[in-house]
Design an enzyme around this catalytic site. Structure first.
Site, short mmCIF file in Angstrom:
data_model
loop_
_atom_site.label_atom_id
_atom_site.label_comp_id
_atom_site.label_asym_id
_atom_site.label_seq_id
_atom_site.Cartn_x
_atom_site.Cartn_y
_atom_site.Cartn_z
CE LYS A 79 -5.45 10.29 -9.58
NZ LYS A 79 -4.23 9.97 -10.31
CG HIS A 99 6.38 17.56 -9.51
ND1 HIS A 99 5.09 17.25 -9.15
CD2 HIS A 99 6.28 18.56 -10.41
CE1 HIS A 99 4.25 18.03 -9.80
NE2 HIS A 99 4.94 18.84 -10.57
CE LYS A 127 1.58 4.01 -4.19
NZ LYS A 127 1.23 5.40 -4.24
NE ARG A 128 6.87 3.80 -13.87
CZ ARG A 128 7.41 4.41 -14.92
NH1 ARG A 128 6.75 5.35 -15.56
NH2 ARG A 128 8.62 4.10 -15.34
#
Length: 838
Positions: free
Chosen positions: A672, A376, A567-568
């Protein structure tokens, strides 16, 4: 309170949201009242909104149970190959609405709750998010479970039932403050404890050699208690299982203390064992080599593998005589979601060799055919490397097994490249420099039959750079599986207006086959459809504006452009680049009406916390400015989580995906936003590249360096000062930040940030600044032309079919796991089973 649906609305919504039959509604009301009375022991006089939520949740769960049992019976009868998805994170969010949608109960529940004089949205808001994940990796696992059930795969999610999930974020005086996420304090109606399947997990101890082989002895035992959550597929009666393990101390835990008389202390010390499942590590893309984390990683795989082997041995087409594991890889596929569950490889070898008495070579061949590994990230700080000393103490037998795996692996490399000591060193599972450590990614690659990245560009970087030696050796092992999102949650659930509009235009089949969205291309010039899409977006923006007004006491103009960067917080995701753009817009004072939003930082990540403070400080100055404040608003969205994402994503006009090229593995937020009618401003990184392929680069706002430009700059050297001196607007923005303009009481506050940007910015913010600003000007220009903007939106929605997790899972199933998706509908609980089973 919502008005009841008209007949026309009911007809329109039947296909996607389920049928409203009088019997259904009556049955649901009856179930609701029964649970309020018998489960919650309340009546309407004393019941709270939370009681009503629980009564509805139990009523909906009743509709799952028969299907859940039926599905497991069906798997027992047909004995398919089973897929096990091992992940330390499952970011599930809320369950109620998703379950109603997948069972086709939403309209009937809405009507029943309305008739009971209650408000469905109020009840849904009572549910706690199951925040058992940090971000992308954990949410991907949740989407995958939904798709595996929808595609009829016999699949199981395995993880940890953290008592405390991802922390609740509060912003106080512009700083992030963490609070514990006690998500279970009111109970969880969706899980079923299974104490009868409790399993022992061993730690510490030593290895004894004997004639029979190695024995791991004198261990400390912790019990793993399973909690099962049903995972319903979409309208196919399949209900799979997510099994999460909770740590329990055995009754004889620390009995030695008891024997010397300290019984109280012995009981109190049980917490030491039970801490294993206490809390989720709040790190995203960062490795923290703590003993408790390694315990968590081993705990989940040791319990899971016992479960998998028990199920294999108990299968209907079972065995007469001694068990043969030859068929294990034909019946079991295990997917490792990143390296966190990597200890599953030596653990399966330990079980095969020490307990089941297989010879090493047979065990190793079976193990390799069973496991597959998903990578990832390419960021070096995220790759797990466990110190040898820690492994030797905690898991001594596993360290021996890892050494032996490594020896066999290095023997093969030496035979192929006898003179190449450098290659042998690079490919070893054991790293010597900077203290001896086990490289967990190398262990995963060597112990798996398939390795994949999560977007084309990422998979190529893995092959040509990060794991190049391995890919040259076994090119057929390396694959790409571009991530996806479930359209059930990320369209039907969060954006019902758009979902209905699409269903009216092209039929409802797209819910299970998102590629059908391509049909929308025929409507790109249809004035009615353009108007309807625009209206849905405007409705979503108005609804979100009301939410912000209630939660943040801030009034915003719903006709502003909603520019969203959620987002983070991480340097590679470049929230700082966006921040510089906000300062530039503020300085220009001529900006288009725009609202821009902000998310969590890991508690120990100093720079991320400084970035949050900077964004909130800039926001305070901008929002209060008498000239600019009416046109530009900066809002930091506190405590971003799945349920908040479901509100903000449908309301977004512009999606910020601006990581440095070559650093974001895939991204799923980008997908998304695209599916929900936002346009993307982004670099050619992660899945943005494939989004541009699908929609056409001209239908996105692409800017900045490409991967090869970044590589070239790495060779030549990146000099931030050059850009600072060359670009007046950049210099002005940095000088303001540096001088304390945004924080007059502490003018030195942001020195760490500017120092990083000048002296050790690995992600080259200044290099992309000018192109980003120019690109944002194009965004402003197009936004002034609503018709052309909406046409581009429609083209993006039409192109988003590839990014369904159904497509991703179909690729995994056929190319990695050796199973076939099926649209077979398991008969519902009220129909006889036998005629359907084969």
């Amino acid at each position: 309170m919502a008005a009841p649906l008209t007949d026309q609305e009911k007809r329109k919504q039947i296909s996607i949201r389920g049928i409203v039959g009088v019997e259904n509604v009556a049955e649901l009301k009856k179930g609701f009242n029964r649970h309020l009375h018998f489960t919650l022991v309340k009546d309407r006089n004393v019941a709270t909104p939370r009681d009503y939520y629980f009564a509805l949740a139990h009523t909906v769960r009743d509709h799952l149970v028969g299907r859940w049992i039926r599905t497991q019976q069906f798997y027992y009868e047909t004995d398919p190959k089973r897929v096990y998805y091992l992940s330390l994170e499952f970011y599930m969010g809320r369950t109620l609405q998703n379950t109603m949608i997948n069972l086709g109960l939403q309209n009937a529940c809405d009507e029943a709750i309305y008739q009971l004089g209650l408000d469905m949205e109020d009840l849904e808001e009572m549910e706690e998010d199951a925040g058992l994940g940090n971000g992308g990796l954990g949410r991907l696992a949740a989407c995958f479970l939904d798709s595996m059930a929808t595609l009829g795969l016999a699949a199981y999610g395995y993880g940890i039932r953290y008592e405390y999930g991802i922390f609740n974020q509060k912003i106080k005086n512009g700083w992030q403050v963490e609070e514990a996420d006690d998500w279970l304090r009111h109970g969880n109606p969706w899980e079923k404890a299974r104490p009868e399947y409790m399993l022992p997990v061993h730690f510490y101890g030593r290895v004894e050699e004997s004639k029979e082989g190695a024995k791991w002895v004198d261990t400390q035992v912790v019990l793993a208690m399973p909690y099962d959550t049903p995972i319903p597929g979409y309208m196919n009666n399949t209900v799979n299982t997510m099994r999460l393990w909770s740590a329990r101390a055995p009754n004889d835990f620390n009995l030695m203390d008891f024997n010397v008389g300290d019984y109280i202390q012995a009981v109190l010390d049980r917490n030491l064992a039970e801490n294993i499942s206490r809390v989720l590590y709040p790190n995203d893309n960062f490795f923290e080599g703590k003993e408790l984390r390694l315990k968590q990683e081993y705990f989940v795989v040791a319990a899971t593998l016992q479960d998998i082997i028990r199920r294999f041995k108990n299968s209907k087409k079972g065995f007469s005589g001694p068990v043969s594991f030859d068929s294990f890889p034909e019946k079991v596929a295990i997917q490792l979601n990143d390296t966190h569950p990597a200890m599953a490889i030596p653990e399966l070898m330990r079980v095969f060799v020490d307990i089941e008495k297989l010879d090493w070579d047979t065990a190793w061949a079976i193990t390799k055919r069973t496991f597959a590994y998903t990578n990832h990230t390419v960021l070096p700080e995220a790759l797990e490397r466990w110190p040898i000393g820690l492994l030797e103490t905690l898991l001594p037998r596993h360290l021996q097994i890892i050494y032996r795996i490594n020896q066999g692996h290095l023997d093969e490399i030496s035979a192929l490249f006898p003179e190449d000591m450098d290659r042998i060193r690079r490919m070893s599972l054991i790293e010597e420099d900077g203290g001896k450590r086990v490289n967990m990614a190398h262990l995963c690659i060597v112990g798996s039959h398939a390795v994949n990245g999560v977007a084309e560009i990422h998979s190529n970087i893995i092959k040509t750079d990060v794991f190049r030696d391995f890919s040259e050796l076994e090119p057929e092992k390396f694959q790409n599986k571009t991530n996806g999102i479930t359209p059930r949650r990320w369209l039907l659930l969060c954006n019902p207006g758009l979902a209905e509009l699409i269903a009216e235009a092209i039929g409802e089949e797209y819910v299970k086959d998102l590629s059908q969205l391509q049909k929308l291309n025929e409507l790109v010039d249809d004035d009615t459809f353009i108007r309807d899409v625009s209206k849905v977006k405007q409705d979503n923006k108005e609804k979100f504006s009301q939410y912000l007004e209630k939660e943040y006491m801030v009034e915003i103009n719903p006709s502003s452009m909603f520019d969203v960067h959620v987002k983070r917080i991480h340097e590679y995701k470049r929230q700082l680049l966006n921040c510089l753009h906000i300062v530039t817009m503020y300085n220009r004072t001529s900006c288009v009406y725009r609202v821009t939003f902000g998310i969590l930082a890991a508690p120990g990540y100093h720079m991320a916390k400084m970035i949050i403070k900077l964004i909130t400080a800039v926001g305070e100055v901008v929002n209060k400015d008498p000239v600019v404040g009416s046109k530009l608003k900066v809002i930091y969205l506190e405590n971003y989580r799945v349920s908040l994402a479901e509100k903000v994503i449908p309301a977004t006009d512009l999606s910020e995906q601006i990581s440095t090229a070559g650093t974001e593995a895939s991204g799923t937020g980008n997908m998304k936003f695209m599916l929900n009618g936002a346009l993307t401003i982004g670099t050619m990184d992660g899945a943005n590249v494939e989004m541009a392929e699908e929609a056409g680069e001209e239908n996105m706002f692409i800017f900045g360096m490409r991967v090869e430009d970044v590589a070239e700059m790495d060779v030549q050297g990146y000099d931030a000062m050059t850009y600072y001196q060359k670009i007046p607007e950049l210099k002005q923005a940095i000088d303001q930040i540096n001088s304390g303009f945004f924080c007059p009481k502490q003018p030195e506050l942001f020195k760490d940030v500017t120092n990083m940007l000048f002296n050790h910015d690995r992600f080259k913010v200044f290099a992309d600044y000018e192109d980003y600003i120019t690109c944002q000007e194009k965004v402003n220009e197009l936004y002034q032309n609503p018709r052309e903007w909406t046409k581009m939106v429609i083209k993006n929605i039409a192109a988003s079919g590839k990014f369904s997790s159904d497509r991703t899972i179909t690729d995994y199933a056929t190319e990695v796991w050796g199973v076939e998706p099926t649209d077979l509908k398991i008969p519902p609980p009220n129909e006889p089973f036998e005629k359907h089973s084969s």
